[in-house]
Design a protein around this motif. Structure first.
Motif, PDB file in Angstrom:
ATOM      1  N   VAL A   1      10.122  16.226  -5.436  1.00  0.00           N
ATOM      2  CA  VAL A   1      10.983  16.705  -6.520  1.00  0.00           C
ATOM      3  C   VAL A   1      10.117  17.106  -7.701  1.00  0.00           C
ATOM      4  N   ASN A   2      10.152  18.374  -8.071  1.00  0.00           N
ATOM      5  CA  ASN A   2       9.427  18.839  -9.253  1.00  0.00           C
ATOM      6  C   ASN A   2      10.326  18.840 -10.481  1.00  0.00           C
ATOM      7  N   SER A   3      11.533  19.293 -10.300  1.00  0.00           N
ATOM      8  CA  SER A   3      12.468  19.343 -11.411  1.00  0.00           C
ATOM      9  C   SER A   3      13.871  19.057 -10.899  1.00  0.00           C
ATOM     10  N   LEU A   4      14.695  18.608 -11.802  1.00  0.00           N
ATOM     11  CA  LEU A   4      16.055  18.234 -11.451  1.00  0.00           C
ATOM     12  C   LEU A   4      16.999  18.700 -12.551  1.00  0.00           C
ATOM     13  N   THR A   5      18.090  19.276 -12.155  1.00  0.00           N
ATOM     14  CA  THR A   5      19.109  19.711 -13.112  1.00  0.00           C
ATOM     15  C   THR A   5      20.303  18.770 -13.015  1.00  0.00           C
ATOM     16  N   GLY A  56       8.754  10.214 -13.205  1.00  0.00           N
ATOM     17  CA  GLY A  56       7.758  11.262 -13.366  1.00  0.00           C
ATOM     18  C   GLY A  56       8.252  12.644 -12.977  1.00  0.00           C
ATOM     19  N   ILE A  57       9.535  12.897 -13.162  1.00  0.00           N
ATOM     20  CA  ILE A  57      10.078  14.218 -12.838  1.00  0.00           C
ATOM     21  C   ILE A  57      10.689  14.849 -14.078  1.00  0.00           C
ATOM     22  N   GLY A  88       0.789  -1.231   0.000  1.00  0.00           N
ATOM     23  CA  GLY A  88       0.000   0.000   0.000  1.00  0.00           C
ATOM     24  C   GLY A  88       0.811   1.266   0.000  1.00  0.00           C
ATOM     25  N   SER A  89       2.121   1.171   0.183  1.00  0.00           N
ATOM     26  CA  SER A  89       2.911   2.402   0.163  1.00  0.00           C
ATOM     27  C   SER A  89       4.366   2.084  -0.099  1.00  0.00           C
ATOM     28  N   SER A  90       5.034   3.024  -0.665  1.00  0.00           N
ATOM     29  CA  SER A  90       6.469   2.921  -0.879  1.00  0.00           C
ATOM     30  C   SER A  90       7.010   4.320  -1.112  1.00  0.00           C
ATOM     31  N   VAL A  91       8.286   4.471  -0.926  1.00  0.00           N
ATOM     32  CA  VAL A  91       8.932   5.761  -1.160  1.00  0.00           C
ATOM     33  C   VAL A  91       9.913   5.604  -2.304  1.00  0.00           C
ATOM     34  N   LYS A  92       9.697   6.373  -3.347  1.00  0.00           N
ATOM     35  CA  LYS A  92      10.654   6.392  -4.449  1.00  0.00           C
ATOM     36  C   LYS A  92      11.740   7.398  -4.119  1.00  0.00           C
ATOM     37  N   ARG A 130      17.563  10.586 -18.986  1.00  0.00           N
ATOM     38  CA  ARG A 130      16.216  10.994 -19.427  1.00  0.00           C
ATOM     39  C   ARG A 130      15.216   9.864 -19.197  1.00  0.00           C
ATOM     40  N   SER A 131      15.633   8.651 -19.470  1.00  0.00           N
ATOM     41  CA  SER A 131      14.751   7.506 -19.281  1.00  0.00           C
ATOM     42  C   SER A 131      14.394   7.326 -17.799  1.00  0.00           C
ATOM     43  N   THR A 132      15.386   7.476 -16.929  1.00  0.00           N
ATOM     44  CA  THR A 132      15.146   7.350 -15.488  1.00  0.00           C
ATOM     45  C   THR A 132      14.204   8.442 -14.997  1.00  0.00           C
ATOM     46  N   CYS A 133      14.419   9.673 -15.446  1.00  0.00           N
ATOM     47  CA  CYS A 133      13.553  10.794 -15.049  1.00  0.00           C
ATOM     48  C   CYS A 133      12.114  10.548 -15.482  1.00  0.00           C
ATOM     49  N   ASN A 134      11.941  10.048 -16.690  1.00  0.00           N
ATOM     50  CA  ASN A 134      10.586   9.772 -17.192  1.00  0.00           C
ATOM     51  C   ASN A 134       9.900   8.694 -16.345  1.00  0.00           C
TER      52      ASN A 134
END
Length: 657
Positions: free
Chosen positions: A595-599, A563-564, A538-542, A556-560
């Motif tokens: 995390v909304n965005s990552l550089t 979902g960031i 029922g829950s996990s932390v990515k 890019r593949s990992t970010c997709n």
């Protein structure tokens, strides 16, 4: 002579009237305080006391003989002392109860500086920078400091930080000269995991302290004849008096009780549970123990949010209060599963180390507290005999529940009024609750019902205590405040729901589901079903991975998949493999849900073509070649028809030059 006798009679009568009236009024007032306890008996007692008062007054007024009125005076005098003595004990107990209940919370803030700073008074502040937290909802970290600044007309530059840890680090790194911190910051942060705050007591000092009382939410002021919940919070403090709101939430037990069925549930909440903290910006998830930094209201709201259980009351008890309570009761009987050692109530090892051997025994206050607090082995302090065991926060939670049960059983043995008064005196300064005095008094009826039905047995035999367990998994998550990856306990949502449903059933908010199947074996020992213990899912932390060494396509593949949104910053120099990621704006281990965005920093070295130096072409110069005169010119042999003879040749077969 008659006039003298009359005067004497009047004097004795007035004394009798004064004594009996004052003592009767005092006891009636005291009895009226016990609202909700034996109302019918109290009414009958009040009527009886008034009738006795009336009879004494009438009989004294009608008495004609001096001797009789003197005798009446001494009888009334002794009777009045008895009434006053009883009223005194009632008032004393009531005052102790009233001292534990509060409708307000005290918040205490201090200005802290480094020990090396010569400033020791707020009036002598130098022009150094001051640090405080930016959260305007924090009374200790923001609201009260702003009031101090205004009241004391402080002109120092103020720098705001996200949390207390950042403020302390800034002070230790000398980025600021003064810091606004909770007054008991040493207890809160000295042993904080991952932080190098071990020597705060020698590195820092307090130069000013101010306390503010804030009215809490209105008490319900009801009789406890309906199901209710209590949050029991253990306060880790070296002081006996609960002077302020900030504390470490090391011991948290949520208890539900149904007075009709005499059933209860008891849930120990692990201190490292990773849950949304009600008073953190955007309710950011963190260890639940950190909610206690903002006071009991933050802790209550945090627990209510993730359990979906309304908390009616809280009880805060100082660990030193536990020691005093157990000692006052003459100790508690416990079966200790293993030999261990622990620091004492002042957190001292060495001469203060508490040693407890395995086995059934009566524990005094210090040993009972050590058993309730122990969650680590200490081979560096205790040696092999007292360190050969495994414990953790969950084991400690079970031990705390056992201590609570043992205390409840011991309290049922208290019969004398003097012992009740002694117990209340013991804990009055070490315990705080938002229950009103009348609500506390209404517990009498519950206790009376339990004692009547127990017939001298233990509370466990009568009161059903269902143990609950929050199951989860270990995770190392990056803490932005600490700037470290720290251990957290991520709760399974399904386990939380199972626990919540069990509490709601006991509170009468949810209908129970009957189990249709039950199996057992006579060969196997019965094991108590602990709700929530084996429930998963029922829950996990990515968590944000370490992108170092990934190609742009891989990143890019990992970010997709997470979902960031990822953006890339290209650099031409740096340590790493060309055309791979060598840096990221957020640390690995960061909770992806925040995390909304990552550089990502991508290394792309400029490719320079190597220009080969061409050797200068050799220019051949034609020299005039003079023909050399050959000495002998060898001419090729010409194959001619010949004879078989080798030696003989004719002149015709020779070619002349």
């Amino acid at each position: 002579m008659k006039r003298k006798k009359l005067k004497t009679k009047i004097i004795f009568f007035l004394l009798i009237f004064i004594f009996i009236t004052l003592s009767t009024g005092y006891i009636l007032y005291s009895i009226s305080l016990l609202n909700g306890i034996e109302n019918r008996m109290r009414l009958l007692l009040a009527i009886t006391l008034i009738m006795i008062w009336f009879c004494i007054i009438i009989s004294s007024a009608k008495s004609k003989k001096k001797t009789k009125i003197k005798i009446a005076f001494w009888i009334v005098f002794i009777y009045s002392i008895g009434l006053c003595f009883g009223a005194y004990y009632i008032n004393k107990m009531y005052s102790s109860l009233a001292g534990m209940t509060t409708s307000s919370t005290s918040y205490s803030t201090s200005i802290v500086t480094l020990e090396a700073n010569k400033v020791d008074d707020i009036k002598k502040l130098s022009k150094g920078k001051m640090g405080m937290i930016s959260d305007s909802t924090s009374i200790v970290g923001n609201t009260l400091p702003l009031e101090i600044i205004q009241k004391e007309n402080i002109k120092n530059e103020v720098i705001e930080y996200d949390n207390f840890v950042e403020v302390i680090n800034a002070l230790l790194d000398e980025e600021i000269e003064y810091a606004f911190l909770p007054t008991n910051y040493l207890i809160m942060f000295n042993n904080m995991e991952g932080a190098n705050f071990d020597n705060l007591d020698t590195k820092t000092k307090i130069i000013y302290t101010e306390t503010k009382k804030v009215t809490s939410k209105e008490n319900k002021n009801k009789k406890l004849d309906k199901p209710f919940t209590i949050l029991l919070m253990g306060v880790d403090s070296e002081l006996e008096n609960l002077a302020n709101a900030s504390f470490n939430g090391d011991s948290l037990m949520l208890i539900t009780f149904n007075p009709t069925t005499l059933s209860s549930t008891i849930l120990s909440i692990p201190r490292d549970s990773y849950v949304p903290i009600a008073c953190f910006p955007n309710q950011r998830k963190n260890k639940i123990t950190h909610a206690a930094w903002y006071g009991e209201q933050c802790m209550i709201e945090t627990i209510q949010n993730f359990t979906d259980i309304t908390i009616d009351y809280y009880v805060k008890i100082n660990f030193k209060g536990v020691v005093k309570l157990v000692d006052t009761l003459g100790g508690i009987e416990m079966d200790i599963p293993y030999s261990f050692c622990e620091s004492n109530s002042n957190r001292e090892f060495g001469n203060g180390t508490i040693y407890v051997d395995a086995g059934l025994q009566v524990l005094d206050g210090e040993k009972a507290l050590a058993f309730a607090r122990n969650r680590h082995s200490w081979p560096e302090y205790c040696g092999a005999k007292y360190s050969n065991y495994y414990s953790n926060d969950f084991v400690r939670g079970q031990h705390q529940q056992e201590v609570v049960r043992a205390l409840m059983n011991k309290l049922t043995e208290v019969k004398s009024l003097n012992k009740v008064s002694e117990v209340l005196d013991t804990i009055s300064n070490s315990m705080e609750t938002n229950m009103s005095t009348s609500e506390i008094l209404s517990l009498y009826n519950i206790g009376k019902d339990i004692l009547a039905k127990s017939s001298g047995g233990s509370v466990d035999e009568l009161v059903s205590m269902q143990r609950l367990y929050l199951n989860g998994h270990d995770a190392t998550i990056y803490d932005p405040a600490m700037r470290l990856n720290l251990y957290n306990y991520v709760l399974y949502e399904n386990s939380v729901k199972a626990v919540s449903d069990a509490m709601k059933i006991n509170l009468g908010l949810l209908e129970p589901e009957l189990e249709k199947e039950f199996s057992f074996s006579i060969d196997n020992e019965y094991e108590e079903n602990v709700i929530g213990k084996n429930v998963t899912g029922g829950s996990s932390v990515k968590k944000l991975p370490d992108f170092t060494g990934d190609s742009e396509a891989q990143a890019r593949s990992t970010c997709n998949s997470l979902g960031i949104s990822c953006t890339f910053k290209t650099v031409t120099t740096g340590n790493g493999t060309n055309n791979t990621v060598i840096g990221q704006s957020l640390n690995a281990g960061y909770d992806v849900s925040y995390v909304n965005s990552l550089t990502l920093t991508l290394l792309k070295k400029t490719e320079t073509k190597e220009v080969k130096k061409e050797e200068p072409k050799k220019v051949e110069t034609k020299e005039e070649v003079k023909p050399e005169e050959p000495d002998d010119v060898d001419l090729p042999d010409v194959l001619l028809p010949s004879d078989d003879s080798d030696d003989d040749s004719s002149d015709d077969n020779t070619i002349d030059d």
